[in-house]
Write a protein that holds these residues in place. Structure first.
Motif, mmCIF file in Angstrom:
data_model
loop_
_atom_site.group_PDB
_atom_site.id
_atom_site.type_symbol
_atom_site.label_atom_id
_atom_site.label_comp_id
_atom_site.label_asym_id
_atom_site.label_seq_id
_atom_site.Cartn_x
_atom_site.Cartn_y
_atom_site.Cartn_z
ATOM 1 N N ARG A 1 -4.566 -6.761 5.500
ATOM 2 C CA ARG A 1 -5.180 -7.146 4.226
ATOM 3 C C ARG A 1 -5.631 -8.593 4.263
ATOM 4 N N HIS B 1 0.843 -1.193 0.000
ATOM 5 C CA HIS B 1 0.000 0.000 0.000
ATOM 6 C C HIS B 1 0.882 1.247 0.000
ATOM 7 N N ARG C 1 -10.169 -0.911 3.686
ATOM 8 C CA ARG C 1 -9.162 -0.320 2.813
ATOM 9 C C ARG C 1 -9.391 -0.685 1.350
ATOM 10 N N THR C 2 -9.792 -1.908 1.084
ATOM 11 C CA THR C 2 -10.018 -2.348 -0.285
ATOM 12 C C THR C 2 -11.456 -2.832 -0.417
ATOM 13 N N THR D 1 -11.283 -5.003 -6.365
ATOM 14 C CA THR D 1 -10.051 -4.928 -7.141
ATOM 15 C C THR D 1 -10.372 -5.146 -8.607
ATOM 16 N N TYR E 1 -4.214 2.538 -6.030
ATOM 17 C CA TYR E 1 -5.382 2.681 -5.160
ATOM 18 C C TYR E 1 -6.106 3.978 -5.497
ATOM 19 N N THR F 1 0.613 -1.988 -7.784
ATOM 20 C CA THR F 1 -0.778 -1.827 -7.365
ATOM 21 C C THR F 1 -1.103 -0.344 -7.235
#
Length: 488
Positions: free
Chosen positions: A335, A247, A361-362, A365, A464, A462
Motif C-alpha cells: 500500500r 485489508h 488494489r486501491t 478512497t 473495500y 476500512t
C-alpha cells in the motif's frame, strides 16, 4: 550439482543399513517421506536451565567415551561422526553403559538445517536408548550440553525437532527453548535450504541491515492456519482491527477461503508486550508435481502504529521459511511506504504495469463517516441526479445474503463474455459467501430482473468494494451509483 544435504542423507542411510539392518532403514525412509512440520527452537544463554545434575551411577561424557563404548547394533545416531565428520557430542552414561547421545554443531562443523554464526550451537542427532527412557535423561543431556558449551563461549543454542516427537519437544521446553519457526517435511529433510528466519543465526550474523536494537532479535512465530488456537485467532483479529489500512485479504476468513481452494495458508507474527504487533498471512501453492511452490501475501503485511521497524524482521522471517519450503517467488501487495527505513534488499518491485483491466488494489478512497445525506451532498451533481432518478424509474436496490451469490457470479460471467476478461468462477463466490468473512452483497433489481450486483468486505475500520457487475441496456436505469450508495 547434488546438494550436500542430500549426500549426507545418502551416507546416513548407508550407515543405518550397516548398523540397524534393512527393515529399520526402510521404516526410517518411509517415515522421512511423510509430510509434516519441524520446529526450529532457540535458547538464549544457559542461565535459566534446570538445576538437575546426574545422580549416582550416572555421568556425562564426550566423544572419547562414545567411541570407546559404542558397538555394532546401536542406532546410527551413535555413529554420526562417521557420516558428517562431527566431533562434538555429549553422552549420558548409566551404570557404565551408554544411555543416550546428543550431537553438537557450530559454524565450523556441518549443520543439517541452520547457518550458524559465532557463538551459535545447534543440538541435533539425539537419541536415548529405549530401556533408559522415561527417566528425564534427554532433558539432562540437553542441560549438560548447554552448560558445557556456555563455558566455552557459546551463547545461543538451537534445535530442529519434528513436531510429532512430543517427548523431545517437552524436554526442550523444560530446558527453556522457545519456538521461533518451522520447516515442512519431507523437502526439509532431503533438499532444504537452510533456515534463515530473523530468529535464526544467519539473520543475526549475516549482512542483513539492522532495523533497531529492539527488532534485531525479533522473534517471528508462524503456524499453519489449521493449527491456530482460539487465543491466536483472537490476537490476529485484534491486529487486523488495529492496523491502519488493513485489508480483508489478511483476515482469517479469507485465508480459510483460499485454503479450501488448494492453497496452504500460514500466519506469521511478531509479539510485543503480549500482543501481536506485526503479522502477515502467507498463501503458498505447490507447482504441480515439481518440488517447488509459489507464495503470496495478499493485502500486504499488518503493522500496529509505531511498529514500522518490525516490517523488516517480519519479511526476513517469511523469506527464510519460503526458501526452506522451495518457494521460487512470493508476491506481496504493497500500500506504499510504511516508514522512512530502506526496504530489505531482497524486495523487488514488480515490472507489472497498471491498466484498465489490471487495476491497483486501491483506486480511490472515500470518507464515509457522517450521515448519508452529507455523503450524497458531496457527490458530483451527475451522480446525485442518477441516484435520485433511480428510485423514480422503479430501480430496487437491497442487500442480499450468501444464497444470492449466484446472481453476482452470473453477472460477472456476462461481463466476462461482453468484455473478454477472465473472472472468478461460481465456486469461489459460493465459498466466499459461507466463509464467515465480513462481506456485504448489494443487488439492483428492475422489473423483477437483477441487473447489477456489488460485493464489499470490511477489515477493521476500512471497507473495500471488491466486485461490481452489471447487465442492462440503455433504456434501463443505470444501477452503478445506487449500488454504491446502498453498499456504503
Amino acid at each position: 550439482m547434488i546438494p550436500a544435504t542430500f549426500l549426507r542423507k545418502v551416507r546416513l542411510l548407508c550407515l543405518r543399513l550397516l548398523h540397524e539392518g534393512p527393515v529399520p532403514t526402510l521404516r526410517y525412509i518411509m517415515d522421512s517421506c511423510r509430510s509434516g512440520q519441524q520446529r526450529v527452537l532457540r535458547l538464549d544463554g544457559a542461565a535459566n536451565l534446570p538445576a538437575a545434575e546426574p545422580s549416582a551411577g550416572e555421568a556425562i561424557g564426550g566423544i572419547e567415551q562414545l567411541r570407546r563404548l559404542r558397538e555394532r547394533g546401536l542406532p546410527a545416531t551413535f555413529f554420526r561422526d562417521e557420516v558428517a565428520g562431527s566431533t562434538q557430542c555429549f553422552v549420558l552414561l548409566s551404570g557404565g553403559e551408554l544411555a543416550g547421545v546428543i550431537w553438537v554443531f557450530d559454524k565450523d562443523s556441518p549443520s543439517h538445517f541452520l547457518d550458524l554464526g559465532a557463538g551459535d550451537a545447534e543440538l541435533g542427532g539425539a537419541f536415548v536408548l529405549p530401556r533408559f527412557r522415561g527417566r528425564g535423561y534427554f532433558a539432562l543431556l540437553i542441560a549438560a550440553a548447554c552448560r558445557s558449551l556456555s563455558g566455552r563461549g557459546y551463547d545461543t543454542f538451537y534445535a530442529v525437532v519434528d513436531e510429532r516427537n512430543q517427548p523431545s519437544l517437552r524436554a526442550f521446553d523444560r530446558c527453556g527453548f522457545g519456538w521461533i519457526g518451522g520447516l515442512s517435511r519431507p523437502m526439509a529433510n532431503l533438499f532444504a535450504r537452510r533456515y534463515r528466519g530473523p530468529g535464526s543465526p544467519s539473520a543475526r550474523a549475516g549482512n542483513q541491515p539492522e532495523a533497531s536494537a529492539g527488532s534485531k532479535r525479533a522473534c517471528v512465530h508462524h503456524l499453519p492456519l489449521r493449527q491456530l488456537d482460539a487465543g491466536a485467532r483472537e490476537a490476529w483479529s485484534c491486529l487486523l482491527a488495529s492496523s491502519p489500512g488493513a485489508h480483508y485479504q489478511q483476515s482469517l476468513a479469507f485465508a480459510g477461503l483460499k485454503a479450501g481452494l488448494g492453497w496452504d495458508a500460514e500466519l506469521f507474527w511478531i509479539e510485543e508486550q503480549g500482543r501481536f504487533a506485526a503479522g502477515a498471512a502467507v498463501l503458498r501453492k505447490p507447482l504441480g508435481i515439481l518440488p517447488l511452490a509459489v507464495a503470496a501475501i495478499p493485502g500486504g503485511p499488518l503493522l500496529l502504529p509505531g511498529h514500522e521497524h518490525l516490517l523488516e524482521p517480519l519479511l526476513t522471517g517469511i523469506r527464510g521459511v519460503c526458501r526452506a519450503n522451495r518457494v521460487i517467488f512470493c508476491r506481496m501487495d504493497s500500500r506504499g511506504p510504511t516508514s522512512s527505513r530502506p526496504a530489505p534488499e531482497f524486495l523487488r518491485t514488480s515490472p507489472q504495469t497498471w491498466s484498465y483491466w489490471n487495476l491497483p488494489r486501491t483506486i480511490m478512497t472515500i470518507d464515509i463517516r457522517g450521515d448519508l445525506a452529507s455523503l450524497i451532498a458531496r457527490m458530483h451533481k451527475e451522480c446525485r441526479r442518477s441516484y435520485r432518478n433511480s428510485a423514480k424509474t422503479g430501480l430496487l436496490v437491497y442487500e442480499g445474503g450468501p444464497s444470492r451469490m449466484s446472481e453476482l457470479s452470473r453477472l460477472m460471467s456476462v461481463m466476462s463474455r461482453r468484455k473478454g476478461i477472465r473472472v472468478r468462477g461460481q465456486e469461489y463466490f459460493n465459498r466466499l459467501g459461507v466463509s464467515g468473512a465480513p462481506i456485504g452483497l448489494t443487488l439492483a433489481e428492475h422489473q423483477g430482473q437483477v441487473i447489477g450486483a456489488a460485493l464489499a468486505a470490511a477489515a477493521g475500520r476500512t471497507a473495500y468494494l471488491l466486485y461490481a457487475a452489471f447487465d442492462y441496456n440503455r433504456r434501463e436505469p443505470g444501477p452503478n451509483v445506487a449500488l454504491q450508495v446502498e453498499a456504503i
